[in-house]
Design an enzyme around this catalytic site. Structure first.
Site, PDB file in Angstrom:
ATOM      1  N   HIS A   1     -41.538   4.541 -65.750  1.00 34.40           N
ATOM      2  CA  HIS A   1     -42.278   3.665 -64.831  1.00 34.40           C
ATOM      3  C   HIS A   1     -41.733   2.249 -64.937  1.00 34.40           C
ATOM      4  O   HIS A   1     -41.966   1.562 -65.932  1.00 34.40           O
ATOM      5  CB  HIS A   1     -43.780   3.704 -65.181  1.00 34.40           C
ATOM      6  CG  HIS A   1     -44.619   2.754 -64.384  1.00 34.40           C
ATOM      7  ND1 HIS A   1     -45.834   2.272 -64.828  1.00 34.40           N
ATOM      8  CD2 HIS A   1     -44.421   2.177 -63.162  1.00 34.40           C
ATOM      9  CE1 HIS A   1     -46.341   1.449 -63.927  1.00 34.40           C
ATOM     10  NE2 HIS A   1     -45.496   1.373 -62.915  1.00 34.40           N
TER      11      HIS A   1
ATOM     12  N   MET B   1     -37.262  -0.332 -55.358  1.00 32.35           N
ATOM     13  CA  MET B   1     -37.217   0.092 -56.759  1.00 32.35           C
ATOM     14  C   MET B   1     -35.858   0.685 -57.109  1.00 32.35           C
ATOM     15  O   MET B   1     -35.258   0.332 -58.124  1.00 32.35           O
ATOM     16  CB  MET B   1     -38.325   1.112 -57.035  1.00 32.35           C
ATOM     17  CG  MET B   1     -39.734   0.557 -56.944  1.00 32.35           C
ATOM     18  SD  MET B   1     -40.050  -0.812 -58.094  1.00 32.35           S
ATOM     19  CE  MET B   1     -40.018   0.059 -59.646  1.00 32.35           C
TER      20      MET B   1
ATOM     21  N   ASN C   1     -51.341   0.898 -65.774  1.00 33.50           N
ATOM     22  CA  ASN C   1     -52.196   0.875 -64.587  1.00 33.50           C
ATOM     23  C   ASN C   1     -53.628   1.251 -64.920  1.00 33.50           C
ATOM     24  O   ASN C   1     -54.569   0.809 -64.259  1.00 33.50           O
ATOM     25  CB  ASN C   1     -51.641   1.800 -63.506  1.00 33.50           C
ATOM     26  CG  ASN C   1     -50.513   1.144 -62.730  1.00 33.50           C
ATOM     27  OD1 ASN C   1     -50.359  -0.071 -62.757  1.00 33.50           O
ATOM     28  ND2 ASN C   1     -49.708   1.945 -62.063  1.00 33.50           N
TER      29      ASN C   1
ATOM     30  N   SER D   1     -45.846   5.325 -60.627  1.00 34.67           N
ATOM     31  CA  SER D   1     -46.859   4.499 -61.278  1.00 34.67           C
ATOM     32  C   SER D   1     -48.185   5.223 -61.437  1.00 34.67           C
ATOM     33  O   SER D   1     -49.048   4.767 -62.175  1.00 34.67           O
ATOM     34  CB  SER D   1     -47.074   3.202 -60.492  1.00 34.67           C
ATOM     35  OG  SER D   1     -47.468   3.491 -59.162  1.00 34.67           O
TER      36      SER D   1
ATOM     37  N   LYS E   1     -41.027  14.228 -53.805  1.00 28.78           N
ATOM     38  CA  LYS E   1     -40.398  14.176 -55.124  1.00 28.78           C
ATOM     39  C   LYS E   1     -39.951  15.568 -55.575  1.00 28.78           C
ATOM     40  O   LYS E   1     -38.864  15.728 -56.153  1.00 28.78           O
ATOM     41  CB  LYS E   1     -41.365  13.562 -56.147  1.00 28.78           C
ATOM     42  CG  LYS E   1     -41.541  12.054 -55.988  1.00 28.78           C
ATOM     43  CD  LYS E   1     -42.516  11.485 -57.018  1.00 28.78           C
ATOM     44  CE  LYS E   1     -42.628   9.975 -56.928  1.00 28.78           C
ATOM     45  NZ  LYS E   1     -41.436   9.255 -57.426  1.00 28.78           N
TER      46      LYS E   1
END
Length: 732
Positions: free
Chosen positions: A463, A337, A513, A442, A420
């Site tokens: 995202h 990513m 999602n 996500s 994070k």
């Protein structure tokens, strides 16, 4: 002022210039057609005019097509008999282009007439190519960035101003098919190789070359207006043509699964038109074009994939704060990513600092851009110079000090709140107070992640979908304390990287999602019930989804699904609704069948990762029911599982604008593009029917299909979503 002007020169050449007022690119509207016709009439009637050049006043482009806002309204403005009104309007366009094509020739002898050349400085799309196809010769400037083609099929219609009929007669059905059925666009040289344009000339000699041809007393009768014309490749009942049309029908239905009305209508117009004279073929094309315009699918697709998508890309929901374009971006994490984010950022001209725990990983992330540019060079889409310039913008390092001067940070490390949080704290020690911090996640709640920041107002979720460079949607998530400048910064950044943004509020799984997971879960439930896997996946494909739910879970990895299931169950406790799904997903995980990445999932795979068929062991664990449900029932379960989540997201304020709900669904996971998106689909079937069907599904399959309060209220009032909320919806 009009969009078309004419200049008559002493050598007898009249130049008609198209220059749409207030637009960066020419677009055709109803008045523009009338203005063009008046100037063509003038030129043909003037004995001093020997020929005409039609060109553009816009540097680097000819025309971007028809104003799709007008097409979307055509049906509504067509009067009490909309089909007839539309047909008459379309035939009026045909008459104008036929006038250009015949150019004053005698209808019996084909004598007389004045040559009309199209001179294209650059991009020519849709009607911007259909008009040149009616001219006698097409000159295109050697402009490598120009795109020439007929992309109408991509927004739910097909070329309906003669482009379909003329291109097939010019190239033959086989050669025209990728241009018509796939909306393939070419640069000028490839367009010439395909036979679409006649000459490619240096840009500074465009008008000069067109003028030389006009004054050369050329033959201007189109092949299809001449005696003895034969369609290239053969007409439908020619031996070669027969095979072409049989193959085309199979190809179209194989690719679309019958879900897209425009593709079927286009093929019908081509086939039927090839059996009759040219003018009759134009009428057939017009009838099928009207057939598509009368189908609610076309207006829904145009609204979502053109009008609404463009509005969102231009900042329809952007806060009113000063320009927040990004100059220097820091990307934390150089995995797949992070490497993709660095690539698209550098391609947009930003300085990029790509950080990982060790230098080898950071360098590997940067090499992703090098590999991508190498592929572009092989395809002729990039140059060595462009590659070098792009790589020069990326600094791959382990040193957080390199982040100084960044105005945006995008954290893309492992999906673990503790990891994070640690990265967030370290970054904020280095960057300035005005720097916006974005986390790429996500599933993890943004408001919780923001607690690691000492300025939650500057903290936001972005995202991305994988692979970053290919997926066109970016979902921006506002935490409880996210401020307007952070939202504007995220939107401006997404616009810089030329993707489409949607903005949603923080909640479990956000919007996309939240809707994708029920789609997958409904497929897994059906497996446990004994529904044939092929029926499940093919039911979805025949709705227009790119992949069925079982194939999708194989692609995204089964262990990821199991991880999400465990985390969701832990968070929801007794309220967790998906135990029946877990039985299937945990069984597959326990068998080590983790999807394509392990070359074993719901499908078997060969050594290269190619699907071989459904795994036979699935039927042994979940025996097929003797009586299988009908296709329609399976499809409705898959559709309502998703759209009800979209309605709940709107109801709860997660989604603030139904335009974002529809555009996001199509771009993120390929939600039935023909429908225009979840809310557009509910409008097509009608809220009263939707509520009634939900009641039936809930009674048969459980409370997950219970009618949301908002949908029930709208059904009782016979309201539509776009009728109630219009272009924008505040939280319901």
């Amino acid at each position: 002022m009009t969009d078309f002007t004419i200049q008559k020169h002493a050598d007898g050449v009249a130049i008609i210039t198209w220059d749409t007022q207030g637009k960066s690119m020419n677009v055709m509207n109803a008045q523009g057609f009338l203005d063009l016709e008046a100037l063509i009439d003038d030129a043909l009637a003037d004995d001093a005019v020997k020929g005409v050049i039609l060109t553009s006043g816009k540097p680097g482009s000819f025309a971007g097509g028809m104003d799709l806002n007008i097409i979307a309204k055509m049906r509504d403005d067509a009067g009490d008999n909309p089909a007839k009104g539309l047909f008459d309007g379309v035939m009026g366009m045909h008459a104008i282009l036929r006038k250009i094509e015949r150019a004053g020739m005698d209808s019996k002898t084909n004598k007389g007439g004045k040559p009309i050349a199209a001179a294209l400085p650059g991009t020519a799309l849709g009607i911007g190519l259909e008009i040149p196809l009616a001219c006698h010769r097409i000159f295109a400037a050697d402009n490598p960035s120009a795109k020439i083609g007929l992309p109408e099929i991509m927004v739910g219609i097909f070329p309906g101003a003669g482009g379909t009929t003329r291109l097939v007669r010019k190239l033959g059905a086989m050669a025209a098919s990728p241009l018509l059925l796939e909306g393939k666009l070419n640069d000028p040289k490839k367009a010439k190789a395909a036979g679409v344009v006649d000459e490619v000339v240096p840009a500074d000699h465009l008008i000069e070359k067109a003028r030389e041809w006009v004054l050369s007393n050329p033959e201007i009768v189109k092949p299809w207006d001449d005696k003895g014309y034969k369609m290239p490749g053969g007409a439908p009942y020619h031996p070669a043509g027969f095979m072409t049309f049989v193959g085309a029908s199979a190809m179209v239905n194989g690719k679309t699964q019958g879900a897209f009305p425009a593709a079927k209508a286009l093929l019908s117009a081509v086939y039927e038109g090839a059996l009759v004279p040219f003018d009759t073929a134009l009428k057939i094309e017009a009838r099928w074009f009207v057939n598509v315009l009368m189908n609610p699918s076309s207006s829904a697709m145009i609204r979502s994939l053109f009008i609404n998508k463009e509005a969102l890309e231009k900042g329809a929901n952007r806060p009113d704060v000063p320009d927040q374009r990004v100059k220097k971006v820091g990307v934390m994490g150089a995995g797949m990513m992070g490497a993709g984010i660095a690539l698209v950022s550098a391609m947009a001209g930003m300085q990029v600092v790509l950080i990982d725990q060790n230098q080898e990983a950071a360098d590997k992330g940067k090499s992703y851009t090098a590999d991508f540019m190498d592929q572009g060079i092989k395809r002729g889409k990039a140059t060595a110079e462009k590659k070098a310039a792009t790589l020069d913008l990326i600094t791959a390092t382990t040193d957080y000090a390199a982040l100084k001067g960044c105005d945006l940070i995008i954290e893309a490390v492992f999906e673990d709140p503790a990891v994070k949080a640690a990265v967030t704290k370290e970054v904020l020690k280095v960057v300035g107070e005005d720097c916006i911090f974005a986390t790429n996640t996500s599933t993890l709640p943004i408001s919780e992640l923001a607690k690691a920041s000492d300025n939650a107002e500057n903290f936001i979720g972005i995202h991305f979908f994988s692979p970053v460079e290919k997926m066109m949607l970016v979902e921006i998530i506002k935490g409880q304390k996210t401020g307007p400048r952070a939202v504007a910064k995220a939107l401006d950044y997404v616009r810089q990287i030329r993707k489409t943004p949607i903005v949603v509020n923080d909640a479990r799984f956000f919007y996309c999602n939240r809707c994708i997971i029920p789609y997958i879960n409904e497929g897994l439930r059906m497996v446990a019930e004994g529904v044939a896997p092929a029926l499940i996946d093919n039911a979805a494909r025949q709705l227009g989804f790119p992949v069925g739910p079982l194939q999708l879970v194989d692609e995204t990895s089964i262990d990821l699904g199991a991880k999400i299931a465990r985390a969701t169950k832990a968070a929801m406790g007794d309220a967790y609704p998906d135990a029946a799904v877990d039985e299937v997903i945990f069984y597959m995980e326990g068998k080590g069948r983790l999807g394509r990445k392990s070359k074993a999932g719901f499908f078997d795979y060969d050594d290269k990762g190619k699907r071989l068929g459904y795994w036979p062991g699935l039927a042994a664990q979940y025996p097929r029911a003797d009586e299988q449900p009908d296709l329609h029932e399976v499809q409705q379960r898959l559709m309502f599982a998703q759209v009800l989540e979209a309605v709940r997201a709107l109801e709860e304020g997660v989604l603030e604008d139904i335009r974002e709900g529809d555009v996001g669904a199509i771009l993120a996971w390929g939600f039935a593009p023909w429908s225009g998106g979840p809310f557009a689909w509910l409008d097509i079937i009608g809220t009263p029917y939707a509520a009634e069907r939900c009641d039936q599904l809930a009674e048969q399959f459980g409370p997950r299909f219970a009618t949301p309060k908002l949908l029930r209220e709208m059904a009782d009032k016979t309201q539509s979503f776009y009728g109630r909320f219009g272009g924008k919806a505040a939280a319901a």
